[in-house]
Scaffold this active site. Sequence first.
Site, short mmCIF file in Angstrom:
data_model
loop_
_atom_site.label_atom_id
_atom_site.label_comp_id
_atom_site.label_asym_id
_atom_site.label_seq_id
_atom_site.Cartn_x
_atom_site.Cartn_y
_atom_site.Cartn_z
N ASP A 13 0.87 -1.16 0.00
CA ASP A 13 0.00 0.00 0.00
C ASP A 13 0.91 1.22 0.00
O ASP A 13 2.08 1.15 0.39
CB ASP A 13 -0.92 -0.01 1.22
N CYS A 14 0.37 2.37 -0.40
CA CYS A 14 1.26 3.48 -0.76
C CYS A 14 2.04 4.01 0.44
O CYS A 14 1.49 4.58 1.37
CB CYS A 14 0.46 4.56 -1.44
#
Length: 775
Positions: free
Chosen positions: A293-294
Amino acid sequence: MAFKFKPPISLCLVIFVACLFVSPRTGDARPAFACDPRNGLTRNLPFCRPSLPIPNRVRDLIGRLTLQEKIRLLVNNAAPVPRLGIRGYEWWSEALHGVSNVGPGTKFGGAFPGATSFPQVITTAASFNASLWEQIGRVVSDEARAMYNGGMAGLTYWSPNVNIFRDPRWGRGQETPGEDPLLAGKYAASYVRGLQGNEGNRLKVAACCKHYTAYDLDNWNGVDRFHFNAKVSKQDLEDTYDVPFKACVVEGNVASVMCSYNQVNGVPTCADPNLLRNTIRGEWRLNGYIVSDCDSVGVFYDDQHYTSTPEEAAALAIKAGLDLDCGPFLAVHTEAAIRRGKLSEWDVNAALTNTLTVQMRLGMFDGEPSAQPSGHLGPRDVCTPAHQELALEAARQGIVLLKNHGPSLPLSTFRHRTVAIIGPNSDVTATMIGNYAGVPCGYTTPLQGIGRYAKTIHQPGCSGVACNGNQLIGAAVAAARQADATVLVMGLDQSMEAEFKDRVGLLLPGHQQELVSRVAMASRGPTVLVLMSGGPIDVSFARDDPRISAILWAGYPGQAGGAAIADILFGRSNPGGKLPMTWYPQDYVAKVPMTSMGMRPSGGYPGRTYRFYRGPVVYPFGHGMSYTNFAHTVAQAPTLVSVPLDGRRAVGNSTTVSFSGKAVRVTHAKCDGLSVVVHVDVKNTGPMDGAHSLLVFSEPPTGQWAPSKQLVAFEKVHVPAGTEQRVEVKIHACKHLSVVDRFGIRRIPMGEHSLHIGDVKHSVSLQAALQEIKY
């Protein structure tokens, strides 16, 4: 999935890195991603030859890269390698329920002003129609490929979200298929198959199941997802949280899995080799890549302080099995990790092997997109009439009729010529598409939709869903007094439930309840309450109020939501949706902290979801009414099923049998083809044709760790009025009649399993013996 609003230091490099790495788009003149046949220096290199096996091509390409070039391919803004004819590539695109511009990999404009925006996932899941989910995926991938061919999108889409909707307050529950593991797993596999296509190893687009795992808290009571340590038992991981991800990989053959921000039992998911390398890639055999995830790697270093240096964080993530970093962290710190001996270039090569293989499967090293199987797709293939009709049909199938006193619905165009349309969601547009949406082809609001059937009198009643004042209620009451029927369109929007925002309670916000009750008291005709929301709402007051004739839940119904709502209200379509999540009373949330991950009840803890929670509900999982009536009859089903065991095991072996000798380990059973096949006759005994969601639940033999019942199969069947359809239901015994013990071991309880199909029950006895199925 999104960057943090208050990023760690490493995340501040994102914009700078993106500007360095991403290459400009040139519309329809866009050159090939790599291996341009016009480039004489590269077109004959082995990695550019589609006739060679992909593993050979990947090895050749990696062998030509310098270490610095390799490292700059480890992040979502992958850098160009001009000397090999490779353009920069943005991995991050989204397609949760239509091509979205949330990720930087996709843009709208020019020949692509928008794309078909389907209902939010929670609404589509309510259809319980796996073929519909796959069909939506095919349409979305057609539009994604068309935009890629036109230079406006990538081919790697970080969708779907298949987390379990564990807590009714979760702001992102709207993105998920609901609370049931089987439902979520079926949705995941179906949507992924639609997106990725069925051309063997070739991918139409690459899907990604997220967020692995036990990720279902955003920001509640001072705890946010970046600092949350989910304490989860082995039992609940195997029994609930991991089920959709396993289905996504094993049944859907997804090209990617995304690890989440949170820790699970003290270890960040993106740094856990047991979760990534051992489970996703080892046990489930992922044919693809694992992405963070970012800035998850930056989060576990900067926020969670899981490692003492950034180099240790980079090394830990890659060694755990992470192949691609959404964010700049690996681009910044991987080379130093190698220099300090914490990581080897071989580890980087292994990660690149997984990402480059996916790009090869997408055809991104095969030259011009126009020469590829989907190369013919273009602007004319986006927002087509057929695609928009499918968005409308998906909304119709997902709308759930919760109450119909009288019955009061459907409304009549002859008796209800004037309709008062009231409520803060009565004339909304963007609210209907929820989050992670793009630019729709167009909107039909509820006011517009109902206006196609009747004269309308419109009053908002509130200035917004927060409904902080009651000054507008008087005008709404006056409108209801003038109309033949009243439709109140109430509920929530992204200001109430969203990424970064979990709800505090379950009641309608502000003065909405007052508005509903006062209008219902004044209305001279039937009063219908329509709810837009991703999560459940405690509307006990409306359920119990005889002046409120009917209640519909529309979720977030997409670009055509207003038309679908009107079609249901006036009987052009017969509602067939069923709730994919339990609707709890308000006092439930006072007993359950969002941080408590346990599914099963204990002490004063009431447990979660219909599988384990036994308390009062507003509406149960699977609830949904129709304008007609359906009767079920079990036409044919086994009463005894033998569960053949591995010949090396004995029934009396203590490693095989537990629960006081009444359960067999799934790994010790011969599971191939071991299905319970049930034939059910579904008869439409009412006045209207209808689509019926046939839900089959199983109540296992009494056991300490078993759910009281669980969904084991579902089928969608269309039955014309006065006719009967026979439906074949296959229940895989090892997958769906098994339960999980407290050690995380899946076992098949021997003895009597009770199958529940509507109000019909059928008992099947499982025996650990080599016998034929007996009818």
